[in-house]
Design a protein around this motif. Structure first.
Motif, mmCIF file in Angstrom:
data_model
loop_
_atom_site.group_PDB
_atom_site.id
_atom_site.type_symbol
_atom_site.label_atom_id
_atom_site.label_comp_id
_atom_site.label_asym_id
_atom_site.label_seq_id
_atom_site.Cartn_x
_atom_site.Cartn_y
_atom_site.Cartn_z
ATOM 1 N N HIS A 126 -5.867 9.817 0.055
ATOM 2 C CA HIS A 126 -4.694 9.873 -0.963
ATOM 3 C C HIS A 126 -5.268 9.200 -2.205
ATOM 4 O O HIS A 126 -4.713 9.527 -3.218
ATOM 5 N N LEU A 161 -7.450 3.002 -5.319
ATOM 6 C CA LEU A 161 -7.576 2.318 -4.170
ATOM 7 C C LEU A 161 -6.856 0.959 -3.979
ATOM 8 O O LEU A 161 -5.858 0.481 -3.081
ATOM 9 N N ASN A 197 -7.546 8.235 5.751
ATOM 10 C CA ASN A 197 -6.201 8.548 5.141
ATOM 11 C C ASN A 197 -5.895 7.953 3.722
ATOM 12 O O ASN A 197 -5.579 8.783 2.901
ATOM 13 N N VAL A 198 -6.231 6.596 3.819
ATOM 14 C CA VAL A 198 -6.066 5.986 2.434
ATOM 15 C C VAL A 198 -7.045 6.240 1.328
ATOM 16 O O VAL A 198 -6.718 6.663 0.374
ATOM 17 N N ARG A 232 -3.285 0.799 -3.386
ATOM 18 C CA ARG A 232 -2.851 1.040 -2.094
ATOM 19 C C ARG A 232 -3.516 -0.083 -1.267
ATOM 20 O O ARG A 232 -3.513 0.269 -0.068
ATOM 21 N N ALA A 251 -11.188 0.991 5.097
ATOM 22 C CA ALA A 251 -9.985 1.303 4.603
ATOM 23 C C ALA A 251 -9.859 2.749 5.519
ATOM 24 O O ALA A 251 -11.009 3.218 5.765
#
Length: 206
Positions: A80, A28, A76-77, A31, A73
């Protein structure tokens, strides 16, 4: 007769993260997400109100855990980050491919796996050299239900075109995989009957 197999611990062995919350946190942060200081506590809490036996996709859990601490968040984040966190080394267990092909000689063969991480089952099958060996692949994150819930076994039976009572499920955990008996099917425990002996077990079907 149709045969379904469990994946993890039955057909393959994988190296899971020792501290999943920490690995997810690192992904996390990479990103651009500000992970809260009490992330391990948040990760361990229940954030999605789901029926008993229902699967909560891990990205949804992670997104809600962050939201509970005021960190936003997108899912989608979160997805991933979760997919990257759970990217294990995979070892196909001895006799796994032969067992699947032996079952396929007798009728449709499927995979039924408890897995809350999107893409993990498909990547595992590729790495284990098992992609394309099944007539149906059903995951808990895909069908919405975890073994031993009857709906999980009903989902794979439907995908294989048989009644649940015609299903033989091969797995390593009597608590989860053994749930097939609740829908009238039969459980083969690989801790008692090794994959190499599956052919004889199938021949002995009542």
């Amino acid at each position: 007769m149709a045969v379904s197999f469990d994946l993890f611990g039955t057909l393959v062995d994988v190296d899971y993260p020792n501290d999943p919350a920490e690995v997810v946190a690192r992904e996390l942060e990479s990103r651009g997400v500000d992970v809260p200081d009490d992330w391990h506590v948040a990760y361990g809490e229940v954030h999605v109100d789901a029926p008993a036996g229902a699967e909560v996709p891990l990205p949804a859990h992670v997104a809600q855990a962050l939201s509970s601490r005021g960190v936003e968040a997108t899912e989608n984040v979160a997805r991933h980050a979760v997919v990257a966190a759970f990217d294990p080394d995979v070892t196909r267990r001895k006799g796994a491919l032969e067992a699947v092909r032996t079952a396929a000689e007798r009728g449709p063969v499927g995979l039924l796996s408890n897995c809350a991480v999107p893409e993990l089952v498909s990547r595992t099958l590729i790495r284990a050299g098992l992609r394309g060996e099944f007539d149906a692949v059903v995951t808990s994150v895909g069908c919405g239900w975890r073994k031993p819930h009857p709906k999980a076994f009903e989902a794979v039976a439907e995908a294989l075109g048989v009644e649940p009572a015609a299903l033989i499920h091969v797995g390593d955990d009597p608590t989860t995989d053994g749930g097939v008996v609740e829908v009238g099917g039969r459980f083969v425990d690989v801790t008692e009957t090794p994959l190499s002996a599956l052919a004889g077990e199938l021949e002995a079907e009542p």
